[in-house]
Design a protein around this motif. Structure first.
Motif, PDB file in Angstrom:
ATOM      1  N   ARG A 157     -35.851 -48.343 -21.701  1.00 54.57           N
ATOM      2  CA  ARG A 157     -34.678 -49.149 -22.021  1.00 54.57           C
ATOM      3  C   ARG A 157     -34.118 -48.804 -23.403  1.00 54.57           C
ATOM      4  NH1 ARG A 157     -33.080 -49.363 -17.658  1.00 54.57           N
ATOM      5  NH2 ARG A 157     -31.452 -50.717 -18.429  1.00 54.57           N
ATOM      6  N   THR A 158     -34.402 -47.561 -23.856  1.00 53.96           N
ATOM      7  CA  THR A 158     -33.829 -47.076 -25.121  1.00 53.96           C
ATOM      8  C   THR A 158     -33.026 -45.796 -24.874  1.00 53.96           C
ATOM      9  OG1 THR A 158     -35.829 -45.805 -25.702  1.00 53.96           O
ATOM     10  CG2 THR A 158     -35.671 -48.074 -26.554  1.00 53.96           C
ATOM     11  N   THR A 218     -34.548 -45.173 -29.869  1.00 60.00           N
ATOM     12  CA  THR A 218     -34.613 -46.580 -30.274  1.00 60.00           C
ATOM     13  C   THR A 218     -33.269 -47.254 -30.007  1.00 60.00           C
ATOM     14  OG1 THR A 218     -33.918 -46.144 -32.560  1.00 60.00           O
ATOM     15  CG2 THR A 218     -36.288 -46.058 -32.107  1.00 60.00           C
ATOM     16  N   ARG A 219     -33.270 -48.557 -30.161  1.00 63.64           N
ATOM     17  CA  ARG A 219     -32.039 -49.329 -30.098  1.00 63.64           C
ATOM     18  C   ARG A 219     -32.301 -50.659 -30.777  1.00 63.64           C
ATOM     19  NH1 ARG A 219     -31.142 -51.024 -23.807  1.00 63.64           N
ATOM     20  NH2 ARG A 219     -29.453 -52.266 -24.626  1.00 63.64           N
ATOM     21  N   TRP A 265     -32.642 -54.439 -26.765  1.00 66.74           N
ATOM     22  CA  TRP A 265     -33.726 -53.821 -26.006  1.00 66.74           C
ATOM     23  C   TRP A 265     -34.446 -54.876 -25.181  1.00 66.74           C
ATOM     24  CZ3 TRP A 265     -38.990 -54.956 -26.784  1.00 66.74           C
ATOM     25  CH2 TRP A 265     -39.864 -54.235 -25.963  1.00 66.74           C
ATOM     26  N   SER A 312     -32.526 -56.126 -22.182  1.00 62.05           N
ATOM     27  CA  SER A 312     -32.529 -55.138 -21.112  1.00 62.05           C
ATOM     28  C   SER A 312     -33.873 -55.106 -20.388  1.00 62.05           C
ATOM     29  CB  SER A 312     -32.208 -53.758 -21.694  1.00 62.05           C
ATOM     30  OG  SER A 312     -32.162 -52.784 -20.690  1.00 62.05           O
TER      31      SER A 312
END
Length: 173
Positions: free
Chosen positions: A20-21, A99-100, A105, A108
């Protein structure tokens, strides 16, 4: 590492970022740039023989040659769970940390990974699926998950030398 794919011999890229990144986009980019095939959670979920290949890794006795036969790169889980071991096993490989923003993150993860794991509650037990179940338990609490996410990213940055690491935030495009 032996391979049936022409020109494929060893992992060249190790993705250390959590799912999810932007890992699916990174998989597509790596394959377009010539670092494919790239192993991603999709491989694990769509190839019935792949969970068995991961059993030894989840049991602490990895056979990376078998797991990554035919692959030049890996991103997302389950490979990202073994980023340190893979970095040590493939010292020539570059490492990408995707990354986010931790809050986005987690949102999500909650909408995807946690929902998927809930739907697999009746699946037969194996070490790999048990690991994913433990993961879903660990990330079900938002504060704990975000702390774990941040600690993971810092651990990668501290362990991998700067000349070997690409620290990539998904909003960089």
């Amino acid at each position: 590492m032996k391979s049936d794919v022409e020109g494929v011999g060893t992992l060249e890229i190790i993705g250390a970022g959590f799912g999810r990144t932007g890992t699916l986009s990174m998989k597509a980019a790596l394959e377009r740039l010539g670092f494919g095939p790239c192993y991603h959670a999709i491989e694990f979920m769509t190839h019935p023989d792949h969970p068995a290949k991961w059993e030894s890794a989840f049991a602490g006795k990895p056979d990376w040659e078998s797991v990554f036969e035919g692959y030049r790169s890996t991103v997302d889980f389950p490979g990202a769970a073994f980023w340190r071991e893979l970095a040590d096993a493939y010292p020539q490989a570059k490492v990408i940390l995707t990354t986010r923003d931790p809050e986005s993150w987690y949102a999500s993860v909650q909408a995807t990974i946690l929902t998927t794991m809930e739907s697999r509650d009746g699946a037969p037990a194996n070490d790999a699926l048990d690991w994913f179940r433990k993961l879903s338990e660990k990330i079900s609490d938002k504060q704990t998950a975000i702390e774990w996410f941040n600690e993971h990213n810092e651990a990668v940055r501290a362990y991998i030398p700067a000349d070997r690491l690409l620290d990539f935030e998904v909003n960089q495009g």
